[in-house]
Design an enzyme around this catalytic site. Structure first.
Site, PDB file in Angstrom:
ATOM      1  N   SER A 195       0.608  -0.839   0.267  1.00  0.00           N
ATOM      2  CA  SER A 195       0.251  -0.248  -0.556  1.00  0.00           C
ATOM      3  C   SER A 195       1.012   1.284  -0.173  1.00  0.00           C
ATOM      4  O   SER A 195      -0.160   2.213   0.043  1.00  0.00           O
ATOM      5  CB  SER A 195      -0.888   0.321   1.284  1.00  0.00           C
ATOM      6  OG  SER A 195       0.048   0.335   2.171  1.00  0.00           O
ATOM      7  N   LYS A 232      -5.866   4.086   8.992  1.00  0.00           N
ATOM      8  CA  LYS A 232      -4.956   4.769   8.622  1.00  0.00           C
ATOM      9  C   LYS A 232      -5.475   6.442   9.274  1.00  0.00           C
ATOM     10  O   LYS A 232      -4.978   7.865   8.911  1.00  0.00           O
ATOM     11  CB  LYS A 232      -4.671   4.678   7.100  1.00  0.00           C
ATOM     12  CG  LYS A 232      -4.340   2.958   6.773  1.00  0.00           C
ATOM     13  CD  LYS A 232      -4.380   3.028   5.508  1.00  0.00           C
ATOM     14  CE  LYS A 232      -3.476   1.678   5.464  1.00  0.00           C
ATOM     15  NZ  LYS A 232      -3.134   1.136   3.767  1.00  0.00           N
TER      16      LYS A 232
END
Length: 1024
Positions: free
Chosen positions: A898, A941
């Site tokens: 990611s 996140k």
């Protein structure tokens, strides 16, 4: 004492009559030797290698003329008892016999065993010489040694004793010694034993008697030379011989003469075993001499002999008999001793036997205080020093007093012993009586039909347990078979116990027993909200379960899996669900489990076999529809005993658990009504078949607002209650909680937050007890006084992001986190370009990255080169320069795809010399063609971005639905962009950024870094 008899044959009587009493001729030495050997031969035991010797005189028996041997009763009044040997009044040299525990008192006997070879040889020689006398002395120490090397090791005063009986057992001597008087050691004597001379044997033949004798050659004598001269009657030196009238004994003169001849001869014992009697006085020792100095002058020997010379024979003197008067004190002490002895004998019958052995016939103890003292000391079990003190005491009243003291102690000991004996006897009697009554009660009940046999009672008990249960027909058949089998087994056999335990488990299960569930949505909602804050997804799923059950009118089982970071309340919410549903709660952990038998049970053939956890759960909860929490299902182990995760497949399959088969029970059990809830931190380690059987519900970490609410509503009240504080003692402000969460407790869960709150409240409680105050406000200014220095200082390493540095977002099992991607140009010296790792356009990667992240960096480099070529065709920085890519922190393992768009942005920033926006963070995987792919952990996140003070987020367009599901208090104030390709990312990241004049700008110094405590974390940060 054993009685021995020596029968003299009529022939010997004739010989004695004709040869001795008729005075026809002097008896020959050979004939004397024959008589001696003949008498000794008659005394030997048949085949026994023992030497038993006693020293008695004898009295005439009128019945048959035999010589009667009997015990020494020390009495002259009974003519049928043997008379004792006349003990010499003075015997200056005696072997020393050391006693260990207690001394030997005069007129008392004792059995003594000697195993020292030197002492054994000495005693054998003394007995053979008809000198069976020893000196018995008490040792000062309780040692095992028998040979004394120093006279100081024994007490100076002891007793003169006679060896009354001796048994030679080869390796030891067993003797019966009788003490006669007190003696005192005056010196040590050394014995010189001459070596034995060879003896020449000759044979004598007597045709008249048809006898052949083997005698020494020097004993072969004639009337003139070798025969012992017979003294005349007129010789004054001739010892008169006692004569017994014929009328008294009824025997012939010849028989009496023969017996007296055998008696008066000095018989030497045989070399082997034998028994010798003699009434003659033994001769004084001739082979012993006192050690004299070399000058020849005789001098006395000191008490302490040299340590190298063992003390075998000592020179002794008699202790004078103390003179006393029969005063009132002596009479009183005597009577008191007699009274004490009577009490002791009354309490303990063992003393009666000992006293009977010690006392002699017709002996009046009362008339002899000296003997009374010795008697009392011999009966008591006092210390050796106390007994020796009585032996040495010369003052009769004082000796009586000491003996009385010992007897009083013995009396108290007897009373205590009697008391203990009564208590033990009473206890045993009560137990025995209780046992008899119980056995009688069993028989009475059995006769009246009230109670049946044990096997019948066991069967009735099992049927009573199944009375209110709905047992399936197949299960009932098995139970009946086992009960029938039980009746044919012995109650003490192992198979009986195995069958009985099996029936215990079968009849203890809740067949058909179901608890009444709570189907009220309002009550369930209230219960869930009271225990936990947030968790809307889980609460909504439980309410749906209740609604379905309410519509169906019956309950059913489900298999749920709560996964999320530690400390978010996965286990505690399961307890709340059980309380909301009104179900019994049972929890067991499978973390690290490697044995399949823990889940499915053991076979009954094994010793100590038990069912699995699910059967134990049903027995404990007593219902068929409990809530079972299987904790840490992602950490289940695997070993040589099987794979427990595979065993869970049958358990957690709704289509199979209705007929769950346990190895121990071996009958199907219905688990379809059980609500299974599993917990896990990550689901990647759960096997795919097992994960497919569970309904996964994610439990994300908490943001700061949620943590503050949880602390206010749950953690602080509970901690204050546990510490005994109230609101009047402490007040934690909002700023203190924000600082606590931001600087001390950044993890996703609230477990660490709970620990810090408890720590603050404990310190306040300590100050309250010390009376330092009554109210203590806690704010951001004084929080460090309670918790110490801050663990996290800032989430941002740079106040102003330099060229080549971009903030990325990561997800871990502990929650979300922000981290930086740093790139820099490497300066290669000349000569190093031959290294294949330093060719033009090389990329050097550091930061403890995994393989997936390294591949993502290579893909990002290719995409960055292509994008930079389309953006600035003349910019060859990424193709010609050597680039170093680093991801702090270096000690933390990192992996995942990611960070693709973040790495591309850092490389483009380094190549163009343009820094990115200062308030931006991004996450997303990139393909080789530059397409942005979706990632996971959007909530974590996003929370990490807010915690770092970021206002702008770049997310993949496919994650838009995940972001929209987030609560508004998480998304408020954020500028979020969703990118499809990297071109979209570039437009957002480099918006309104002025170009720098140089093409390559070095990094600025970081503003702040994480503290050492935060840098020490080593969790893996996979970019999902």
């Amino acid at each position: 004492m054993l009685a021995r008899a020596i029968r003299v044959r009529p022939m010997m009587r004739g010989i004695a009559s004709s040869s001795v009493w008729n005075r026809n001729r002097p008896i020959q030495s050979s004939l004397m030797q024959y008589c001696r050997d003949r008498s000794l031969r008659l005394q030997r035991l048949h085949g026994a290698n023992l030497m038993v010797q006693r020293f008695y005189s004898r009295k005439r028996d009128d019945s048959n003329g035999d010589i009667i041997m009997g015990p020494d009763l020390m009495s002259d009044q009974d003519t049928h008892l043997p008379a004792t040997v006349a003990v010499p009044d003075v015997w200056p040299h005696v072997p020393l016999l050391a006693m260990r525990k207690n001394p030997l008192f005069p007129r008392f006997m004792k059995i003594v065993e000697v195993s020292n070879p030197i002492i054994m040889d000495l005693l054998r020689r003394k007995v053979k010489l008809n000198q069976p006398y020893v000196g018995v002395f008490l040792k000062k120490t309780d040692g095992e040694e028998e040979l004394i090397t120093n006279l100081n090791d024994v007490y100076n005063l002891g007793t003169f004793a006679q060896i009354q009986e001796l048994q030679d057992l080869g390796d030891k001597l067993r003797m019966v010694v009788v003490a006669h008087r007190r003696i005192r050691i005056t010196g040590q004597v050394v014995e010189d034993v001459p070596p034995p001379k060879p003896v020449k044997m000759t044979t004598l033949h007597y045709p008249l008697f048809n006898i052949k004798l083997q005698i020494p050659a020097e004993d072969q004598s004639t009337d003139q030379a070798d025969a012992a001269p017979i003294k005349s009657r007129s010789d004054p030196a001739r010892k008169p011989r006692g004569r017994i009238p014929r009328s008294r004994t009824g025997k012939s003169r010849e028989s009496a003469a023969a017996e007296e001849l055998i008696q008066n001869q000095t018989l030497e014992p045989p070399l082997k075993s034998g028994k010798v009697e003699s009434s003659s006085l033994p001769k004084p020792p001739t082979e012993e001499k006192i050690v004299e100095p070399e000058t020849g002058a005789k001098e006395n020997v000191n008490q302490s002999a040299p340590s190298a010379q063992p003390v075998l024979i000592v020179e002794v003197e008699n202790v004078k008999q103390p003179i006393y008067k029969q005063t009132e004190e002596v009479k009183a002490l005597t009577q008191e001793i007699i009274k004490t002895l009577r009490d002791i004998i009354t309490m303990n019958p063992l003393y009666r036997e000992s006293l009977q052995q010690m006392l002699h016939q017709n002996q009046r103890v009362v008339d002899n205080p000296i003997y009374l003292c010795d008697l009392g000391a011999s009966l008591s079990a006092g210390e050796p020093a106390e007994l020796q003190k009585i032996l040495e005491e010369t003052d009769i009243p004082e000796r009586l007093q000491l003996a009385l003291t010992l007897l009083k102690k013995e009396l108290e000991l007897s009373r205590l012993q009697q008391k203990i004996g009564r208590e033990v006897e009473e206890k045993v009697k009560q137990q025995h009586r209780k046992y008899i009554l119980q056995e009688q009660l069993k028989v009475i009940k059995k006769e009246l039909g009230i109670e049946k046999d044990d096997k019948d009672a066991i069967g009735e008990k099992y049927r009573e347990k199944l009375k209110d249960k709905v047992v399936p027909e197949a299960i009932m058949t098995v139970i009946d078979e086992e009960l029938t089998k039980l009746n044919f087994l012995e109650s003490h056999s192992s198979e009986f116990n195995v069958t009985r335990n099996y029936l215990d488990w079968l009849t203890s299960l809740p067949w058909g027993v179901i608890s009444t569930e709570n189907l009220c949505l309002e009550k369930a909602t209230e219960t869930l909200n009271d225990d936990h804050y947030g968790m809307e997804d889980i609460k909504k799923r439980i309410l749906e379960f209740i609604a379905v059950s309410s519509l169906k009118g019956s309950t059913q089982g489900k298999i749920l899996c709560f996964h999320g970071p530690p400390g978010v309340g996965k286990t505690s919410i399961a307890k709340s669900i059980a309380r909301a549903l009104n179900r019994e709660y049972f929890r067991f952990s499978v973390g690290g489990m490697t044995d399949v038998a823990e889940i499915k049970g053991h076979r009954r053939t094994y010793v100590g076999a038990m069912p699995g956890k699910l059967i134990q759960c049903l027995k404990k909860t007593k219902i068929e529809n409990p809530l079972v929490l299987i904790d840490e299902v992602d950490k289940i182990g695997k070993g040589y005993q099987g794979d427990p995760s595979s065993a869970l497949l049958e358990l957690l399959d709704p289509e199979q658990n209705a007929n769950f088969l346990d190895h121990y029970l071996d009958v199907p059990v219905d688990l379809s009504r059980v609500l299974f809830i599993c917990t896990a931190n990550v689901i990647d380690t759960i096997p795919e078949p097992l994960r497919d059987r569970m309904e996964l519900i994610e439990m994300s970490g908490y943001v700061a607002e949620e943590k503050i609410a949880i602390a206010r509503q749950y953690l602080m009240p509970q901690a204050m209650k546990d510490c005994g504080l109230t609101d009047k003692h402490i007040n934690i402000s909002e700023d203190a909680l924000n600082m606590l969460i931001r600087s001390y407790c950044r993890e996703s869960g609230v477990r660490n937050l709970q620990k810090h709150i408890e720590k603050v409240i404990r310190k306040v409680a300590f100050r309250v007890v010390k009376k330092e105050g009554e109210h203590f406000p806690v704010n951001a200014d004084n929080l460090t006084t309670f918790l110490g220095k801050q663990i996290f200082s800032s989430d941002r390493m740079y106040a102003t992001t330099p060229v080549g540095v971009v903030m990325g977002l990561a997800w871990t099992a502990m929650g979300g986190s922000s981290l930086y991607i740093e790139t820099s140009r490497r300066h290669i010296r000349q000569g190093a370009k031959t290294d294949p790792n330093t060719v033009a356009g090389s990329l050097h990667i550091t930061g403890n990255l995994g393989d997936v992240m390294k591949e993502s960096a290579q893909i990002a480099l290719t995409v960055a080169r292509n994008f930079l070529y389309s953006l600035e065709p003349n910019n060859l920085f990424l193709e010609q320069e050597h680039i170093h890519l680093h991801v702090p922190e270096g000690a933390t393992p990192k992996d995942g795809p990611s960070a693709g768009i973040t790495i591309i942005t850092a490389l483009v920033s380094l190549a163009t010399g343009k820094p990115v926006r200062q308030d931006i963070a991004m996450t997303g995987e990139v393909s080789l063609k530059g397409k942005v792919l979706p990632v996971g952990g959007i909530k974590e996140k996003t929370i990490a971005a807010r915690r770092s003070g970021v206002n702008c987020l770049i997310l993949p367009v496919d994650n838009k639905k995940d972001f929209e599901e987030l609560p508004t208090y998480i998304t408020d104030g954020l500028e979020v962009h969703f990118a499809t390709t990297y071109e979209d990312v570039y437009k957002i990241a480099f918006t309104d950024v002025t170009e720098t004049t140089t093409n390559n700008v070095e990094e600025q110094e970081p503003l702040q870094k994480l503290s050492s405590a935060a840098a020490a974390k080593s969790e893996t940060w996979p970019y999902s």
